[in-house]
Enzyme design. Structure first.
Site, mmCIF file in Angstrom:
data_model
loop_
_atom_site.group_PDB
_atom_site.id
_atom_site.type_symbol
_atom_site.label_atom_id
_atom_site.label_comp_id
_atom_site.label_asym_id
_atom_site.label_seq_id
_atom_site.Cartn_x
_atom_site.Cartn_y
_atom_site.Cartn_z
ATOM 1 N N ARG A 1 5.723 11.847 -6.995
ATOM 2 C CA ARG A 1 5.214 10.514 -6.454
ATOM 3 C C ARG A 1 3.581 10.564 -6.655
ATOM 4 O O ARG A 1 3.100 9.510 -6.689
ATOM 5 C CB ARG A 1 5.546 10.090 -5.352
ATOM 6 C CG ARG A 1 6.175 8.443 -5.170
ATOM 7 C CD ARG A 1 6.481 8.410 -3.800
ATOM 8 N NE ARG A 1 7.113 7.129 -3.295
ATOM 9 C CZ ARG A 1 8.390 6.982 -3.529
ATOM 10 N NH1 ARG A 1 9.060 7.872 -3.858
ATOM 11 N NH2 ARG A 1 8.944 5.607 -3.109
ATOM 12 N N ARG B 1 16.172 -1.436 5.717
ATOM 13 C CA ARG B 1 15.083 -0.682 5.565
ATOM 14 C C ARG B 1 13.826 -0.962 6.556
ATOM 15 O O ARG B 1 13.396 -2.189 6.147
ATOM 16 C CB ARG B 1 14.752 0.104 4.187
ATOM 17 C CG ARG B 1 15.841 0.976 3.843
ATOM 18 C CD ARG B 1 15.371 1.247 2.219
ATOM 19 N NE ARG B 1 14.191 1.498 1.920
ATOM 20 C CZ ARG B 1 13.678 1.930 0.869
ATOM 21 N NH1 ARG B 1 14.509 2.078 -0.124
ATOM 22 N NH2 ARG B 1 12.558 2.419 0.586
ATOM 23 N N LYS C 1 15.719 2.971 -9.634
ATOM 24 C CA LYS C 1 16.234 4.014 -9.715
ATOM 25 C C LYS C 1 17.501 4.500 -9.130
ATOM 26 O O LYS C 1 18.287 5.277 -9.674
ATOM 27 C CB LYS C 1 15.048 4.610 -9.273
ATOM 28 C CG LYS C 1 13.776 4.684 -9.773
ATOM 29 C CD LYS C 1 12.645 5.421 -9.496
ATOM 30 C CE LYS C 1 12.147 5.305 -8.025
ATOM 31 N NZ LYS C 1 11.415 4.042 -7.619
ATOM 32 N N ARG D 1 3.517 -0.399 -0.580
ATOM 33 C CA ARG D 1 4.307 0.322 -1.507
ATOM 34 C C ARG D 1 3.975 0.298 -2.955
ATOM 35 O O ARG D 1 3.658 1.369 -3.654
ATOM 36 C CB ARG D 1 6.047 0.380 -1.237
ATOM 37 C CG ARG D 1 6.421 0.872 -0.023
ATOM 38 C CD ARG D 1 7.716 0.057 0.497
ATOM 39 N NE ARG D 1 8.637 0.455 -0.357
ATOM 40 C CZ ARG D 1 9.946 -0.283 -0.403
ATOM 41 N NH1 ARG D 1 9.876 -1.320 0.679
ATOM 42 N NH2 ARG D 1 10.825 0.020 -1.166
ATOM 43 N N ARG E 1 17.570 -7.090 -1.844
ATOM 44 C CA ARG E 1 18.488 -6.077 -1.244
ATOM 45 C C ARG E 1 18.532 -6.171 0.341
ATOM 46 O O ARG E 1 19.584 -5.860 0.935
ATOM 47 C CB ARG E 1 17.662 -4.770 -1.488
ATOM 48 C CG ARG E 1 18.181 -3.432 -0.966
ATOM 49 C CD ARG E 1 17.806 -2.356 -1.496
ATOM 50 N NE ARG E 1 16.297 -1.849 -1.352
ATOM 51 C CZ ARG E 1 15.703 -1.024 -1.762
ATOM 52 N NH1 ARG E 1 16.246 -0.247 -3.043
ATOM 53 N NH2 ARG E 1 14.656 -0.634 -1.482
HETATM 54 P P1 ADP Z 1 11.394 2.838 -3.050
HETATM 55 O O1 ADP Z 1 12.474 1.998 -2.768
HETATM 56 O O2 ADP Z 1 10.146 2.295 -2.502
HETATM 57 O O3 ADP Z 1 10.888 3.723 -4.333
HETATM 58 P P2 ADP Z 1 11.906 5.419 -1.186
HETATM 59 O O4 ADP Z 1 13.274 5.357 -0.881
HETATM 60 O O5 ADP Z 1 11.910 6.287 -2.702
HETATM 61 O O6 ADP Z 1 11.385 3.914 -1.839
HETATM 62 O O7 ADP Z 1 10.870 5.919 -0.277
HETATM 63 C C1 ADP Z 1 10.499 5.436 0.881
HETATM 64 C C2 ADP Z 1 9.395 6.173 1.464
HETATM 65 O O8 ADP Z 1 9.584 7.397 1.445
HETATM 66 C C3 ADP Z 1 8.142 5.868 0.697
HETATM 67 O O9 ADP Z 1 7.450 4.566 0.749
HETATM 68 C C4 ADP Z 1 7.178 7.004 1.341
HETATM 69 O O10 ADP Z 1 6.741 6.761 2.578
HETATM 70 C C5 ADP Z 1 8.221 8.101 1.496
HETATM 71 N N1 ADP Z 1 8.324 8.789 0.312
HETATM 72 C C6 ADP Z 1 9.426 9.079 -0.467
HETATM 73 N N2 ADP Z 1 9.631 9.928 -1.464
HETATM 74 C C7 ADP Z 1 8.131 10.368 -1.319
HETATM 75 C C8 ADP Z 1 7.191 11.460 -2.172
HETATM 76 N N3 ADP Z 1 7.749 11.890 -3.023
HETATM 77 N N4 ADP Z 1 5.858 11.522 -1.599
HETATM 78 C C9 ADP Z 1 5.332 10.757 -0.649
HETATM 79 N N5 ADP Z 1 6.128 9.939 0.038
HETATM 80 C C10 ADP Z 1 7.527 9.576 -0.218
#
Ligand code: ADP
Length: 192
Positions: A88, A139, A13, A150, A127
């Site tokens: 989400r 991260r 994404k 996740r 990554r």
């Molecule tokens: P990923 O690479 O897993 O898609 P993101 O960078 O989008 O991860 O998000 C990292 C973390 O931030 C998530 O695992 C969660 O803890 C939190 N997070 C991000 N967006 C949301 C959301 N919309 N609702 C709840 N938690 C979120």
């Protein structure tokens, strides 16, 4: 252009969002990036979110919906935006519907990147390796234990968001296993 990118962690994404930002000149609103910035800055939201993020769980709907509501008020979001990592949960999707309806705005597209689950962990590990090789900070949630959480959160809480939009007839899917440029082409074809 107002767009949502959906897909599991590691689906690409962020990579595709960066290209859309360039092409359309609209900001990428990544709740993950915003939350990581809040953690780094030690804000009250960051302090609340850190432990759950590091473990791979989801931050509360109330916190992330609040962050997005504030962000949509900023000047650069007036000309459009790409939502990456939000909504989400179905509750977040409903909150977004209300926010947009309140502003008289509609989404142009909801694009889901479909990726074979078995490929995801390898992408995340890659990554982490590349970040380390470049001298960056990996991260806290890019490790196999947090990744499992996740992925579970995705299956249980986020997959229903795709069903929510599919039910409204607004979801479009793209093969996220294709080469990066081909994924971009497929998304551009949808965006027109
Ligand atoms: P990923 O690479 O897993 O898609 P993101 O960078 O989008 O991860 O998000 C990292 C973390 O931030 C998530 O695992 C969660 O803890 C939190 N997070 C991000 N967006 C949301 C959301 N919309 N609702 C709840 N938690 C979120």
């Amino acid at each position: 252009m107002r767009l949502i990118l959906l897909g599991p962690p590691g689906a690409g994404k962020g990579t595709q969002a960066a290209r859309i930002v360039e092409k359309f000149g609209i900001p990428q609103l990544s709740t993950g990036d915003m939350l990581r910035a809040a953690v780094k800055a030690g804000t009250p939201v960051g302090q609340k979110a850190k432990a759950v993020m590091d473990a791979g769980g989801l931050v509360s709907d109330e916190i992330v919906a609040g962050i997005i509501a504030d962000r949509l008020e900023e000047a650069d979001a007036k000309k459009g935006f790409i939502l990456d990592g939000f909504p989400r949960t179905v509750a977040q999707a409903e909150a977004l519907d209300k926010m947009l309806a309140g502003k008289g705005l509609k989404l142009n597209a909801i694009v889901e990147l479909k990726v074979d689950e078995k490929a995801l962990l390898a992408r995340i590990e890659n990554r982490a390796r590349e970040t380390m090789a470049a001298g960056g900070t990996v991260r806290a949630d890019d490790n196999p234990e947090a990744f499992k959480v996740r992925l579970d959160a995705y299956r249980v809480q986020t997959a229903p968001v795709s069903a929510y939009y599919a039910g409204k007839g607004t979801l479009q899917s793209v093969d996220g296993m294709a080469a990066i440029d081909d994924v971009t082409k497929a998304i551009n074809a949808i965006l027109g």
